[in-house]
Write a protein that holds these residues in place. Sequence first.
Motif, PDB file in Angstrom:
ATOM      1  N   ARG A 106       0.831  -1.200   0.000  1.00 39.05           N
ATOM      2  CA  ARG A 106       0.000   0.000   0.000  1.00 39.05           C
ATOM      3  C   ARG A 106       0.875   1.264   0.000  1.00 39.05           C
ATOM      4  NH1 ARG A 106      -4.088   0.311   4.838  1.00 39.05           N
ATOM      5  NH2 ARG A 106      -4.831  -1.603   3.865  1.00 39.05           N
ATOM      6  N   CYS A 107       1.927   1.241   0.790  1.00 40.41           N
ATOM      7  CA  CYS A 107       2.838   2.388   0.839  1.00 40.41           C
ATOM      8  C   CYS A 107       3.563   2.575  -0.489  1.00 40.41           C
ATOM      9  CB  CYS A 107       3.842   2.216   1.978  1.00 40.41           C
ATOM     10  SG  CYS A 107       3.117   2.421   3.634  1.00 40.41           S
ATOM     11  N   LEU A 108       3.969   1.460  -1.104  1.00 35.52           N
ATOM     12  CA  LEU A 108       4.611   1.560  -2.419  1.00 35.52           C
ATOM     13  C   LEU A 108       3.657   2.170  -3.437  1.00 35.52           C
ATOM     14  CD1 LEU A 108       6.550  -1.822  -2.796  1.00 35.52           C
ATOM     15  CD2 LEU A 108       7.461   0.430  -2.193  1.00 35.52           C
ATOM     16  N   ASP A 109       2.400   1.780  -3.372  1.00 32.42           N
ATOM     17  CA  ASP A 109       1.403   2.336  -4.282  1.00 32.42           C
ATOM     18  C   ASP A 109       1.258   3.843  -4.071  1.00 32.42           C
ATOM     19  OD1 ASP A 109       0.648   0.210  -5.860  1.00 32.42           O
ATOM     20  OD2 ASP A 109      -0.925  -0.462  -4.509  1.00 32.42           O
ATOM     21  N   MET A 110       1.285   4.262  -2.794  1.00 38.65           N
ATOM     22  CA  MET A 110       1.166   5.683  -2.499  1.00 38.65           C
ATOM     23  C   MET A 110       2.320   6.472  -3.118  1.00 38.65           C
ATOM     24  SD  MET A 110       1.654   8.706  -0.870  1.00 38.65           S
ATOM     25  CE  MET A 110       3.020   8.338   0.228  1.00 38.65           C
ATOM     26  N   VAL A 111       3.536   5.959  -2.944  1.00 42.14           N
ATOM     27  CA  VAL A 111       4.705   6.635  -3.506  1.00 42.14           C
ATOM     28  C   VAL A 111       4.635   6.642  -5.032  1.00 42.14           C
ATOM     29  CG1 VAL A 111       7.217   6.580  -3.740  1.00 42.14           C
ATOM     30  CG2 VAL A 111       6.162   6.112  -1.521  1.00 42.14           C
ATOM     31  N   ARG A 112       4.208   5.525  -5.614  1.00 42.43           N
ATOM     32  CA  ARG A 112       4.095   5.448  -7.068  1.00 42.43           C
ATOM     33  C   ARG A 112       3.106   6.481  -7.595  1.00 42.43           C
ATOM     34  NH1 ARG A 112       0.595   2.942 -10.342  1.00 42.43           N
ATOM     35  NH2 ARG A 112      -0.405   1.908  -8.567  1.00 42.43           N
ATOM     36  N   GLU A 186       5.608  -0.486 -10.839  1.00 43.03           N
ATOM     37  CA  GLU A 186       4.305  -1.066 -11.174  1.00 43.03           C
ATOM     38  C   GLU A 186       4.368  -2.563 -11.458  1.00 43.03           C
ATOM     39  OE1 GLU A 186       0.318  -0.142 -13.806  1.00 43.03           O
ATOM     40  OE2 GLU A 186       2.057   1.177 -13.932  1.00 43.03           O
ATOM     41  N   PRO A 187       5.239  -3.045 -12.354  1.00 42.11           N
ATOM     42  CA  PRO A 187       5.284  -4.495 -12.582  1.00 42.11           C
ATOM     43  C   PRO A 187       5.739  -5.278 -11.362  1.00 42.11           C
ATOM     44  CG  PRO A 187       7.072  -3.396 -13.756  1.00 42.11           C
ATOM     45  CD  PRO A 187       6.145  -2.325 -13.284  1.00 42.11           C
ATOM     46  N   VAL A 188       6.592  -4.676 -10.541  1.00 42.60           N
ATOM     47  CA  VAL A 188       7.042  -5.365  -9.329  1.00 42.60           C
ATOM     48  C   VAL A 188       5.880  -5.560  -8.368  1.00 42.60           C
ATOM     49  CG1 VAL A 188       8.502  -5.183  -7.276  1.00 42.60           C
ATOM     50  CG2 VAL A 188       9.428  -4.563  -9.503  1.00 42.60           C
ATOM     51  N   VAL A 189       5.133  -4.493  -8.126  1.00 40.87           N
ATOM     52  CA  VAL A 189       3.999  -4.574  -7.215  1.00 40.87           C
ATOM     53  C   VAL A 189       2.901  -5.466  -7.795  1.00 40.87           C
ATOM     54  CG1 VAL A 189       2.143  -3.272  -6.122  1.00 40.87           C
ATOM     55  CG2 VAL A 189       4.453  -2.354  -6.127  1.00 40.87           C
ATOM     56  N   GLN A 190       2.644  -5.347  -9.082  1.00 38.12           N
ATOM     57  CA  GLN A 190       1.594  -6.143  -9.702  1.00 38.12           C
ATOM     58  C   GLN A 190       1.953  -7.626  -9.746  1.00 38.12           C
ATOM     59  OE1 GLN A 190      -1.468  -5.172 -10.620  1.00 38.12           O
ATOM     60  NE2 GLN A 190      -0.920  -3.203  -9.734  1.00 38.12           N
ATOM     61  N   TYR A 191       3.228  -7.954  -9.643  1.00 39.68           N
ATOM     62  CA  TYR A 191       3.624  -9.354  -9.702  1.00 39.68           C
ATOM     63  C   TYR A 191       3.370 -10.084  -8.386  1.00 39.68           C
ATOM     64  CZ  TYR A 191       6.163 -13.534 -11.016  1.00 39.68           C
ATOM     65  OH  TYR A 191       6.478 -14.822 -11.317  1.00 39.68           O
ATOM     66  N   SER A 192       3.079  -9.347  -7.331  1.00 36.07           N
ATOM     67  CA  SER A 192       2.817  -9.979  -6.040  1.00 36.07           C
ATOM     68  C   SER A 192       1.821 -11.118  -6.209  1.00 36.07           C
ATOM     69  CB  SER A 192       2.238  -8.961  -5.062  1.00 36.07           C
ATOM     70  OG  SER A 192       1.687  -9.629  -3.948  1.00 36.07           O
ATOM     71  N   PRO A 193       2.019 -12.243  -5.521  1.00 33.95           N
ATOM     72  CA  PRO A 193       1.106 -13.388  -5.645  1.00 33.95           C
ATOM     73  C   PRO A 193      -0.353 -13.047  -5.412  1.00 33.95           C
ATOM     74  CG  PRO A 193       3.071 -14.052  -4.483  1.00 33.95           C
ATOM     75  CD  PRO A 193       3.180 -12.551  -4.688  1.00 33.95           C
ATOM     76  N   PHE A 194      -0.638 -12.002  -4.654  1.00 31.03           N
ATOM     77  CA  PHE A 194      -2.041 -11.651  -4.429  1.00 31.03           C
ATOM     78  C   PHE A 194      -2.731 -11.223  -5.710  1.00 31.03           C
ATOM     79  CE2 PHE A 194      -0.813 -11.009   0.116  1.00 31.03           C
ATOM     80  CZ  PHE A 194      -1.675 -11.973   0.611  1.00 31.03           C
ATOM     81  N   ASN A 195      -1.971 -10.793  -6.686  1.00 31.99           N
ATOM     82  CA  ASN A 195      -2.584 -10.318  -7.907  1.00 31.99           C
ATOM     83  C   ASN A 195      -2.999 -11.453  -8.845  1.00 31.99           C
ATOM     84  OD1 ASN A 195      -2.506  -7.245  -7.856  1.00 31.99           O
ATOM     85  ND2 ASN A 195      -0.478  -7.822  -7.136  1.00 31.99           N
TER      86      ASN A 195
END
Length: 230
Positions: A106-112, A186-195
């Motif tokens: 969530r914090c990474l998304d905020m910074v992005r 973006e691709p790093v965060v989107q690659y999380s298994p939750f996605n």
Amino acid sequence: MEQSGKRPLKEISESFSSLADNLKKDSDSGVDVANFAHACDRISILFSSLGIAFKFAEKDYVAKVKDLLDASKEFENLAAMIDSDIKADTVRQGGSHTRNLLRVKRCLDMVRVLFQQVLVTPGNSLKEPAAKAYAQVFAPHHSWPIRKAVAAGLFVIPSKSAFLAKLNDTESPAEEYVQTFVTCAEPVVQYSPFNYLKGVPFKIRFELVTFNGGTLTRLAPSAIPNEDGD
């Protein structure tokens, strides 16, 4: 506080560029916990440099990243870490690695989002970019008193030039680093298994969900962590 001799934005952009490159070369191996945690650790200085408005995020973020750094000694990638929590039925448990990962994401998304807005917003003010990033990422999970406190803090948020000065940077090279982070995060965060999960509810606690295939097909509806109020 200024970081003598260090270029945090440059280090952040390089760390996430490396993560993105590794995913592109070998997506089957997943996201390495140690590399991910160390890259996230570099983000911490951004929250302190934004002033009182995001003080709430700084303390929480640092603690959660530390947990991921500790977890990296035991797990090779994020999928294995989450799978371990699923097997132990601790996914929703406070302090579990998976819950902490959600907070970090969530914090990474905020910074992005903040950096995206900085790139398209003219002038020297960070108030509008920060307000939009908070509204999009954090506000849906916060109570009214917290939202009100953040809104007040935005009136004293540093200017763009003051923010960059704290990071030992100026606008010209910083823009390149910011763009690199936005592109690679973006691709790093989107690659999380939750996605791999489709239709996961984060608004209603314990609501049943449906999802398509992927590596977490054993994940039961009751194991889906809820982000509301966490």
